[in-house]
Design an enzyme around this catalytic site. Structure first.
Site, PDB file in Angstrom:
ATOM      1  N   SER A 211     -31.305  81.145  48.646  1.00  0.00           N
ATOM      2  CA  SER A 211     -30.376  81.274  47.589  1.00  0.00           C
ATOM      3  C   SER A 211     -31.309  82.012  46.425  1.00  0.00           C
ATOM      4  CB  SER A 211     -30.228  79.718  47.148  1.00  0.00           C
ATOM      5  OG  SER A 211     -29.104  79.825  45.887  1.00  0.00           O
ATOM      6  N   ASN A 212     -30.898  82.000  45.375  1.00  0.00           N
ATOM      7  CA  ASN A 212     -31.570  82.842  44.023  1.00  0.00           C
ATOM      8  C   ASN A 212     -31.758  82.018  42.749  1.00  0.00           C
ATOM      9  OD1 ASN A 212     -29.317  83.204  42.558  1.00  0.00           O
ATOM     10  ND2 ASN A 212     -28.363  84.050  44.269  1.00  0.00           N
TER      11      ASN A 212
END
Ligand code: CTP
Length: 402
Positions: A211-212
């Protein structure tokens, strides 16, 4: 505070039920949102509460009886109703609801409700048998038919000790309803806007994902700002810790693929798409069926491209707004994305300084004209600015259709 009610005149009618104490918090929250709140207490409400807490929190006079000397205004008893942007009755007892239905006007609350042409919100709170009684149900039906917005009541423990329908809706929900009511006449009334927000999660196995750092704050603020402008908003969001705005249609998603499908569906009849989400560009080429067990060897993940949602959404007439979070060559990269993804507007900012923060320093780029450098500002102010620019682009587009 995500959204403001800057200078809006709100009439808050409080009738006499035990939930009246919650109206103090409502008066405070509306005032904190910078609304000008005129509180009206019925005689029964005065059995439960004094005007003082309301006067202290709103820094304004509190009203109750109609026949008092009106020193400051010629219209006196109807002036608050006439200038109101919205009126809310919370809590609304069975008695006050009945009076609203029949047009009684024997105190400031009921006089104001009759004289007010702005949207009216009614938040009932009472004993559950009183709420379920056919008289009350019929009265609420009549109010609803007249366009009155009824919020709640909620089910839960009541003052009588019973569990049932009759609790006042949470103050947060009431504030949302007031905001929505104030937006009814907004400049984007009737426009359909899809906003994406937050990160996406790309699964590695049933336990892990890539993810980020996107918090979703910017996208949620944008959804709020469009709601305030009167638009019908759909918020397509990856996982975040934020509460979605109650008035938006909320579509939670996880992966880039899920977001792409949701955006395709939701934009079919939309006027505007704002992609504020940080969409993963790559995902694991295979998702392991079972948890990947560790071994002494290194682990390499093969990643494949995801779909570029913004570039591939190209319905004619859809106004597209993108974001560019960069760590270098900010303006050149943003201009490239504006052209490549056929956008009408792109908001460019320094990624690491912006992600997760409540503030943003951004540039706005459109197809014609120089990039506009904005000062460091709160994300909710930036959100409002973006809405203003979208409004201007829609107006120009209407003049020169593409
Ligand atoms: N975007 C998208 N779909 C993707 C990736 C990005 O719709 N798969 C959107 C983002 O929501 C944003 C804009 O495209 O509005 C730019 O995203 P960004 O990550 O800055 O650009 P990329 O096109 O991914 O380019 P790069 O990662 O090379 O900078």
């Amino acid at each position: 505070m995500r959204r403001l009610l800057n200078g809006k005149h709100i009439v808050l009618g409080v009738s006499g039920g035990i939930a009246a104490y919650k109206a103090i918090e409502l008066a405070r929250d509306l005032t904190l949102a910078r609304a000008l709140v005129d509180v009206m207490l019925t005689r029964s409400a005065l059995e439960f509460l004094q005007p003082l807490p309301f006067e202290t929190l709103t820094r304004r006079k509190v009203y109750s009886e109609v026949f008092v000397p009106w020193t400051d205004d010629l219209h006196g008893h109807i002036s608050m109703a006439e200038r109101a942007d919205a009126m809310i009755v919370a809590p609304a007892t069975a008695n006050t609801i009945a009076k609203l239905v029949h047009g009684f006007a024997d105190d400031m609350l009921t006089v104001s409700a009759l004289a007010c042409t702005a949207p009216l919100i009614v938040a009932p709170a009472m004993d559950h048998n009183m709420y379920l009684h056919p008289a009350t149900q019929e009265n609420l039906r009549i109010l609803r038919e007249r366009g009155v917005r009824i919020i709640g009541p909620e089910r839960g423990p009541l003052a009588s000790g019973a569990i049932g329908f009759g609790r006042l809706s949470p103050v947060e929900r009431l504030v949302e309803a007031v905001r929505a009511a104030c937006a009814v006449q907004g400049p984007l009334a009737g426009k359909r806007v899809v906003v994406s927000a937050g990160p996406t999660r790309e699964s590695i196995d049933p336990i892990r994902f890539v993810s980020n750092r996107s918090s979703g704050k910017m996208g949620y603020q944008i959804a709020d700002a469009f709601l305030d402008a009167g638009a019908l908003v759909t918020l397509v969001s990856g996982p975040t810790a934020l509460r979605p705005p109650a008035e938006a249609t909320f579509v939670p998603v996880e992966s880039a693929q899920e977001m792409a499908e949701a955006v395709a569906q939701e934009t079919a009849a939309a006027d505007v798409l704002v992609m504020a989400a940080a969409v993963a560009d790559y995902r694991p080429a295979e998702i392991a069926e079972h948890k990947i067990k560790k071994s002494d060897a290194d682990l390499a993940l093969r990643m494949e491209r995801t779909i570029d949602i913004l570039a591939s959404t190209n319905r004619p007439g859809l106004l597209k707004v993108g974001f560019a979070a960069e760590t270098r060559d900010l303006l050149a990269s943003a201009a490239g994305k504006l052209a490549r993804k056929q956008l009408d507007l792109i908001v460019a900012n320094e990624g690491p300084a912006t992600m997760g923060s409540d503030e943003s320093r951004a540039y706005l780029l459109t197809r014609d004209g120089e990039p506009e450098e904005l000062p460091l500002m709160a994300k909710h102010d930036l959100a409002q600015l973006i809405v203003e620019r979208v409004l201007r682009l829609l107006e120009n587009g209407a003049k020169n259709p593409r």
